[in-house]
Every structure is written in C-alpha cells, then in structure tokens.
Motif scaffolding. Structure first.
Motif, PDB file in Angstrom:
ATOM      1  N   ALA A  13       3.411  -6.625  16.882  1.00 17.45           N
ATOM      2  CA  ALA A  13       3.392  -6.959  15.454  1.00 17.45           C
ATOM      3  C   ALA A  13       2.048  -6.599  14.852  1.00 17.45           C
ATOM      4  CB  ALA A  13       3.689  -8.444  15.256  1.00 17.45           C
ATOM      5  N   MET A  14       0.976  -6.877  15.583  1.00 20.30           N
ATOM      6  CA  MET A  14      -0.367  -6.569  15.092  1.00 20.30           C
ATOM      7  C   MET A  14      -0.566  -5.074  14.931  1.00 20.30           C
ATOM      8  SD  MET A  14      -4.013  -6.726  16.842  1.00 20.30           S
ATOM      9  CE  MET A  14      -3.450  -5.140  17.461  1.00 20.30           C
ATOM     10  N   PHE A  15      -0.048  -4.284  15.876  1.00 18.11           N
ATOM     11  CA  PHE A  15      -0.182  -2.831  15.777  1.00 18.11           C
ATOM     12  C   PHE A  15       0.525  -2.325  14.520  1.00 18.11           C
ATOM     13  CE2 PHE A  15       1.125   1.526  16.366  1.00 18.11           C
ATOM     14  CZ  PHE A  15      -0.007   2.127  16.891  1.00 18.11           C
ATOM     15  N   GLY A  16       1.692  -2.893  14.228  1.00 13.17           N
ATOM     16  CA  GLY A  16       2.426  -2.445  13.052  1.00 13.17           C
ATOM     17  C   GLY A  16       1.775  -2.853  11.753  1.00 13.17           C
ATOM     18  N   ILE A  17       1.031  -3.969  11.760  1.00 12.00           N
ATOM     19  CA  ILE A  17       0.575  -4.537  10.496  1.00 12.00           C
ATOM     20  C   ILE A  17      -0.911  -4.354  10.234  1.00 12.00           C
ATOM     21  CG2 ILE A  17      -0.070  -6.888  11.174  1.00 12.00           C
ATOM     22  CD1 ILE A  17       1.711  -7.852   8.905  1.00 12.00           C
ATOM     23  N   THR A  18      -1.729  -4.096  11.261  1.00  9.32           N
ATOM     24  CA  THR A  18      -3.156  -3.887  11.041  1.00  9.32           C
ATOM     25  C   THR A  18      -3.453  -2.401  10.887  1.00  9.32           C
ATOM     26  OG1 THR A  18      -3.569  -3.874  13.425  1.00  9.32           O
ATOM     27  CG2 THR A  18      -3.888  -5.951  12.273  1.00  9.32           C
ATOM     28  N   GLY A  19      -4.583  -2.112  10.261  1.00  9.63           N
ATOM     29  CA  GLY A  19      -4.848  -0.723   9.937  1.00  9.63           C
ATOM     30  C   GLY A  19      -3.806  -0.266   8.918  1.00  9.63           C
ATOM     31  N   VAL A  20      -3.610   1.032   8.826  1.00  7.26           N
ATOM     32  CA  VAL A  20      -2.593   1.538   7.911  1.00  7.26           C
ATOM     33  C   VAL A  20      -1.233   1.452   8.582  1.00  7.26           C
ATOM     34  CG1 VAL A  20      -3.982   3.014   6.437  1.00  7.26           C
ATOM     35  CG2 VAL A  20      -3.262   3.879   8.639  1.00  7.26           C
ATOM     36  N   GLY A  21      -0.346   0.639   8.020  1.00  4.13           N
ATOM     37  CA  GLY A  21       1.015   0.561   8.517  1.00  4.13           C
ATOM     38  C   GLY A  21       1.873   1.606   7.839  1.00  4.13           C
ATOM     39  N   ALA A  22       3.157   1.601   8.188  1.00  2.00           N
ATOM     40  CA  ALA A  22       4.075   2.598   7.621  1.00  2.00           C
ATOM     41  C   ALA A  22       4.154   2.478   6.109  1.00  2.00           C
ATOM     42  CB  ALA A  22       5.458   2.414   8.238  1.00  2.00           C
ATOM     43  N   ASP A  23       4.091   1.244   5.598  1.00  2.00           N
ATOM     44  CA  ASP A  23       4.170   1.091   4.143  1.00  2.00           C
ATOM     45  C   ASP A  23       2.900   1.573   3.465  1.00  2.00           C
ATOM     46  OD1 ASP A  23       3.075  -1.003   5.561  1.00  2.00           O
ATOM     47  OD2 ASP A  23       3.749  -2.571   4.211  1.00  2.00           O
ATOM     48  N   GLU A  24       1.725   1.276   4.052  1.00  2.00           N
ATOM     49  CA  GLU A  24       0.476   1.748   3.448  1.00  2.00           C
ATOM     50  C   GLU A  24       0.362   3.276   3.498  1.00  2.00           C
ATOM     51  OE1 GLU A  24      -0.538  -2.487   4.593  1.00  2.00           O
ATOM     52  OE2 GLU A  24       0.133  -0.800   5.790  1.00  2.00           O
ATOM     53  N   ILE A  25       0.765   3.867   4.628  1.00  2.00           N
ATOM     54  CA  ILE A  25       0.767   5.329   4.728  1.00  2.00           C
ATOM     55  C   ILE A  25       1.647   5.916   3.632  1.00  2.00           C
ATOM     56  CG2 ILE A  25       1.546   7.283   6.136  1.00  2.00           C
ATOM     57  CD1 ILE A  25       0.717   5.681   8.607  1.00  2.00           C
ATOM     58  N   THR A  26       2.766   5.263   3.383  1.00  2.00           N
ATOM     59  CA  THR A  26       3.714   5.749   2.377  1.00  2.00           C
ATOM     60  C   THR A  26       3.151   5.618   0.966  1.00  2.00           C
ATOM     61  OG1 THR A  26       5.606   5.198   3.782  1.00  2.00           O
ATOM     62  CG2 THR A  26       6.027   5.430   1.417  1.00  2.00           C
ATOM     63  N   TYR A  27       2.653   4.425   0.619  1.00  2.00           N
ATOM     64  CA  TYR A  27       2.243   4.283  -0.787  1.00  2.00           C
ATOM     65  C   TYR A  27       0.841   4.803  -1.060  1.00  2.00           C
ATOM     66  CZ  TYR A  27       0.433  -0.543   0.301  1.00  2.00           C
ATOM     67  OH  TYR A  27      -0.215  -1.642   0.794  1.00  2.00           O
ATOM     68  N   TYR A  28       0.099   5.181  -0.042  1.00  2.00           N
ATOM     69  CA  TYR A  28      -1.171   5.868  -0.285  1.00  2.00           C
ATOM     70  C   TYR A  28      -0.929   7.153  -1.078  1.00  2.00           C
ATOM     71  CZ  TYR A  28      -5.693   8.100   0.748  1.00  2.00           C
ATOM     72  OH  TYR A  28      -6.926   8.711   0.648  1.00  2.00           O
ATOM     73  N   THR A  29       0.213   7.788  -0.837  1.00  2.00           N
ATOM     74  CA  THR A  29       0.518   9.048  -1.536  1.00  2.00           C
ATOM     75  C   THR A  29       0.659   8.828  -3.039  1.00  2.00           C
ATOM     76  OG1 THR A  29       2.923   8.793  -1.205  1.00  2.00           O
ATOM     77  CG2 THR A  29       1.685   9.948   0.510  1.00  2.00           C
ATOM     78  N   TYR A  30       1.216   7.697  -3.451  1.00  2.00           N
ATOM     79  CA  TYR A  30       1.382   7.432  -4.886  1.00  2.00           C
ATOM     80  C   TYR A  30       0.022   7.285  -5.558  1.00  2.00           C
ATOM     81  CZ  TYR A  30       6.230   6.574  -3.613  1.00  2.00           C
ATOM     82  OH  TYR A  30       7.517   6.716  -3.138  1.00  2.00           O
ATOM     83  N   TRP A  31      -0.895   6.603  -4.875  1.00  2.00           N
ATOM     84  CA  TRP A  31      -2.209   6.392  -5.473  1.00  2.00           C
ATOM     85  C   TRP A  31      -3.039   7.669  -5.471  1.00  2.00           C
ATOM     86  CZ3 TRP A  31      -1.397   2.701  -8.333  1.00  2.00           C
ATOM     87  CH2 TRP A  31      -0.704   1.561  -7.936  1.00  2.00           C
ATOM     88  N   CYS A  32      -2.832   8.549  -4.490  1.00  2.00           N
ATOM     89  CA  CYS A  32      -3.508   9.853  -4.514  1.00  2.00           C
ATOM     90  C   CYS A  32      -3.063  10.659  -5.732  1.00  2.00           C
ATOM     91  CB  CYS A  32      -3.213  10.637  -3.229  1.00  2.00           C
ATOM     92  SG  CYS A  32      -4.148  10.077  -1.781  1.00  2.00           S
ATOM     93  N   VAL A  33      -1.766  10.599  -6.036  1.00  2.00           N
ATOM     94  CA  VAL A  33      -1.261  11.303  -7.220  1.00  2.00           C
ATOM     95  C   VAL A  33      -1.812  10.660  -8.492  1.00  2.00           C
ATOM     96  CG1 VAL A  33       0.782  11.903  -8.566  1.00  2.00           C
ATOM     97  CG2 VAL A  33       0.835  12.086  -6.071  1.00  2.00           C
ATOM     98  N   GLU A  34      -1.777   9.339  -8.572  1.00  2.00           N
ATOM     99  CA  GLU A  34      -2.178   8.675  -9.814  1.00  2.00           C
ATOM    100  C   GLU A  34      -3.688   8.707 -10.032  1.00  2.00           C
ATOM    101  OE1 GLU A  34      -0.151   5.184 -11.017  1.00  2.00           O
ATOM    102  OE2 GLU A  34       1.694   5.719  -9.966  1.00  2.00           O
ATOM    103  N   LYS A  35      -4.453   8.864  -8.963  1.00  2.00           N
ATOM    104  CA  LYS A  35      -5.889   9.113  -9.135  1.00  2.00           C
ATOM    105  C   LYS A  35      -6.111  10.455  -9.815  1.00  2.00           C
ATOM    106  CE  LYS A  35     -10.311   8.316  -8.563  1.00  2.00           C
ATOM    107  NZ  LYS A  35     -10.997   7.192  -9.253  1.00  2.00           N
ATOM    108  N   GLY A  36      -5.241  11.438  -9.513  1.00  2.00           N
ATOM    109  CA  GLY A  36      -5.336  12.747 -10.144  1.00  2.00           C
ATOM    110  C   GLY A  36      -5.471  13.915  -9.186  1.00  2.00           C
TER     111      GLY A  36
END
Length: 471
Positions: free
Chosen positions: A228-251
């Motif tokens: 559970a800790m491996f899935g939730i600490t550091g960048v998890g699957a959800d953070e990896i996924t939504y990082y892309t949205y913020w990269c786009v919205e940053k510009g």
C-alpha cells in the motif's frame, strides 16, 4: 490561468496555436519562474501517503523497511517524466493518451476502464483524507461535543467539504499552484527539522538503525502495508496521470506549439521538456525528504511505544511524534500542521480529479475535449462540487481513515502497471525519436517499468490469495 465566470480560459492551454509559442529558458535560474506543476504534485503527495500510510508503516515495522520508502519515491519518477514528455509534445492529457492503447471496449480503452475502478477506490482514500483533516480540526476546536465525538467530527467534515468547494470552484491554475506551495513548504520543513533532531531526544536513532533499514527485506506481517505504501508514496498512478494536466495548464505544450516538423519546433520541444525535468526533480526532492522524515518519526517515536495510528484516534496517535519529543505545547502546532498537510492533498486532488473525471467523459464521447473548452470547464466545476461531498459522506459512513487510505494505495499500485503499458505504447507511437531521453534516462525508464511491473504482479497475487515467500 484566469477564467471568466461562465466562459473558457481566455487562452486555452489545451489548444496549440502558432501564436502561442514561447522560447524556452536556458539554465536553472531562468527556468525557476516556469516551474510549478511539480509543486501541485508535491502538495498532493506530502499528505495522506506521508502523514498516514508512511508513518503507520514506520510505527508497525520500525526502521526495517526504510529502503522501500526511498525506493518507492525514486522508482516511479522516470515513468512520470516520460508520460509528461508525451503530453508536452502532443498537448494531450493522460486519459486521452490512455484511450489510444488497445484493446478497446467500444470507445474506451481497457486502461481507462481500469482507471474507473481506481477512481471508485479513491472515494475511500480521499474520504480518509477528509476525515483526517476534520478530526484534526475537531481536536483543535471541538464543536457541539467532545473532540472525537460524532457531532464535532461531522460538523467539521461538512465545513471542510464546503470550504474546499468555495476555494477551488474557480479552478484557476495560478491560485492552485500558489496555494499548494504555501501549504507544503512550511510543514515539510518543520517535519524534516524535527526528524533530524530526534537523535537529541529520548527517541533518538543512530546509524545502525538507518543501515538496518537498508537491507532490502520486508518483515513478516508487513507485506500488505508495504505494498500500500509503495502505491501511495512518491508519485502514484493518479499523480503520474494528473501531472500531465498541470504541465499543459502551466503552458509547456502551448509554448512548444503544434508540431510543424521544423527544427524550431524540435528545439522548443527539447527546451520545454528540460524545464519539465527540472520541475520533476525539485518536486522529487521535496516529497522524498518529507516521506523519509515521516517514516523516521513513526519508526523512532511510535514503534518503540507500540503505538499505531488507527481509526479516529489516528491524529492523536500521530501527534505523539511531536508531543513526545517537544512537549505538550507541540500538539497545537501538530494539529495545525496536520490540517495543512492533509488539506494540501485535498487542495491538489480535488481540481486534479475534477479534470480527470471530465476527461473520461470526453473519451466516452460526451463532448470534444479540445474543441469545447466552455463545456469542459463546466464539467470540471461540477466535479469540483460533487467529489468533496462524496468523499465526506464516505468518511462519515466508514470512519476508518487509515484503512481507507491504504485500500486506495493498493489499487493505485495495481494501476501503475497499466500506466507503464500506456507510457511505452505512446512513446513508441507518438513521440518523435529525436525527443527521447538519453541513454541514462532510458535505462532508468526500463528499471522503473520492470520494478513497477513486478510489484504490480506481486500485489495481484496477494489480492487473490497467492503468496510468494514469507509474509
């Protein structure tokens, strides 16, 4: 990114046009003003995973699994960066890319169907986070009854849900980024300082403790918590996924512009990808220090006393990390800090998940993600309202925040495997080879992918009752 009340952004970051391009900065100093998506990521990461799951693991097993804490934050970064590279090149967010990976069931890829399962499990995880914030606030300022009583906790849960909706409804990128920065920095700094100062207290630790935690073993009975800790600490699957949205919205993608095949486009793409590298590195440093600090505090303070953060008493148990080292006066500081650190996860998660839910609707054909920015914004705001309400209800019904967070962590670990599959598919199909990383990065991507794949398989085997070795 500013928005009018009922309109799309004045310059939609998801629309790539020739007049939106910008030359990338060169060097760290010039790049600093263009960093930011990683800070939103850090706000999300330095929250439930660190304060709840990592600390609970340290309390359970002591220093024995320190190696996995460090490993879990480091190993997923290459996958995060590779998916963001694809986003910067194409201007598309992750779920749009996931939907291109065959096979499909109707209009929707198998990965996005699995994402829906992940999203359902996150009702539990984020319900636990809402609960953690509410319990901390209730202990700090009880309302209508005792601090951990049903009335006070319920009032605070309702208040936190309403406050989140009011603050985040506008969905301004600039506001979200600045709020994330403010919430993360102070509490992480204080926690790291305290963790480094523990050797001077009765709960001190030494080099032997740290070295003993780097032996690459998992103690008996700790396998489930470790996964559970491996899935939730550091960048998890959800953070990896939504990082892309913020990269786009940053510009980043808009500043690269549409791919016209020219050398200028290639140069801009490489330049903004390098800026994204810097953004990812800084966020990794922030959440790694925070993660290790929380684990050490759980291992050094809670583990020797046989304390484990469970149920509504989670916050009071976690506060022992501070009160047992600094004195009772520190409990108020901890409660304020706990509200900030768990609140930072809500601050980053609500707008992030609102974007992903909206994107999944677009993959089902509800609207065109790129051509209907007004409709997109309306759906994002709808989910900004409805999600906190569902999370709050989930907590009030179940009231087991640690277990709720850990369940979300296990499902996140499984979905990581699907993310790896998508990253390699999109890299091969849609990323110009001229923009691929160098040899060192490619080696890191392979190692990261294999590690995530093996752990995902191990997780599935355990879920279905198969065991490998002792646990």
């Amino acid at each position: 990114m500013s928005t009018a009340p009922d309109s799309a952004p004045t310059r939609d970051p998801y629309t790539l046009t020739a007049d939106g391009v910008k030359e990338p900065p060169v060097g760290w100093k010039a790049s600093l003003r263009y960093l930011g998506p990683g800070m939103i990521l850090s706000a999300s990461i330095v929250g439930s995973g660190e304060l709840i799951a990592t600390t609970a693991l340290g309390a359970k097993v002591g220093f024995a699994i320190l190696w996995m804490v460090i490993f879990s934050t480091l190993v997923k970064v290459a996958v995060q960066v590779e998916l963001a590279r694809w986003t910067i090149v194409t201007g598309n967010p992750a779920l749009t890319g996931y939907n291109k990976v065959p096979p499909k069931i109707g209009r929707v890829s198998w990965i996005n169907i699995l994402w829906i399962v992940l999203a359902l499990s996150k009702f539990l995880q984020f319900g636990g986070i809402v609960g953690g914030v509410s319990v901390a606030a209730s202990i700090l300022i009880p309302l209508g009854g005792p601090p951990l009583g049903t009335t006070s906790v319920t009032i605070w849960t309702i208040f936190m849900v309403i406050l989140s909706i009011v603050l985040l409804y506008k969905n301004s990128y600039r506001l979200i980024e600045r709020g994330a920065f403010a919430l993360v920095v102070i509490f992480v700094f204080a926690t790291v300082v305290i963790a480094l100062g523990l050797p001077m207290t009765p709960f001190g630790y030494g080099a032997d403790d740290l070295l003993g935690g780097l032996t690459f073993t998992i103690p008996a009975g700790a396998v489930g918590a470790a996964i559970a800790m491996f899935g939730i600490t550091g960048v998890g699957a959800d953070e990896i996924t939504y990082y892309t949205y913020w990269c786009v919205e940053k510009g980043y993608a808009r500043w690269v512009g549409p791919n016209d095949g020219t050398k200028d486009w290639e140069r801009r793409a490489k330049g903004w990808i390098r800026v994204m590298y810097k953004d990812a590195i800084i966020s990794w440093v922030i959440y790694t220090f925070g993660t290790v600090a929380f684990f050490i505090m759980g291992a050094a303070v809670l583990h020797p006393q046989g304390l484990a953060p469970e149920g509504n008493k989670m916050i009071t148990t976690l506060s022992r990390m501070y009160t047992d080292t600094l004195g009772q006066w520190a409990s108020i500081g901890f409660l304020i800090g706990a509200i900030a650190v768990l609140g930072s996860t809500m601050w980053a998660a609500i707008p992030s998940w609102a974007r992903m839910y909206t994107n999944i609707l677009a993959t089902f054909g509800a609207f065109d993600w790129h051509r209907s920015p007004v409709v997109r914004l309306r759906w994002i705001r709808f989910f900004t309202v409805i999600m906190p309400i569902i999370w709050g209800v989930a907590f009030l019904v179940l009231r087991v925040p640690v277990l709720m967070v850990q369940i979300g962590g296990v499902v996140t670990g499984v979905f990581l495997v699907a993310v790896v599959v998508a990253v390699w598919y999109l890299r091969k199909q849609e990323v110009d080879k001229r923009l691929h990383g160098g040899n060192w990065f490619n080696a890191a991507l392979v190692i990261s992918s294999v590690a995530i794949g093996l752990l995902g398989i191990y997780t599935l085997l355990n879920v279905f009752g198969f065991s490998i070795g002792s646990s």
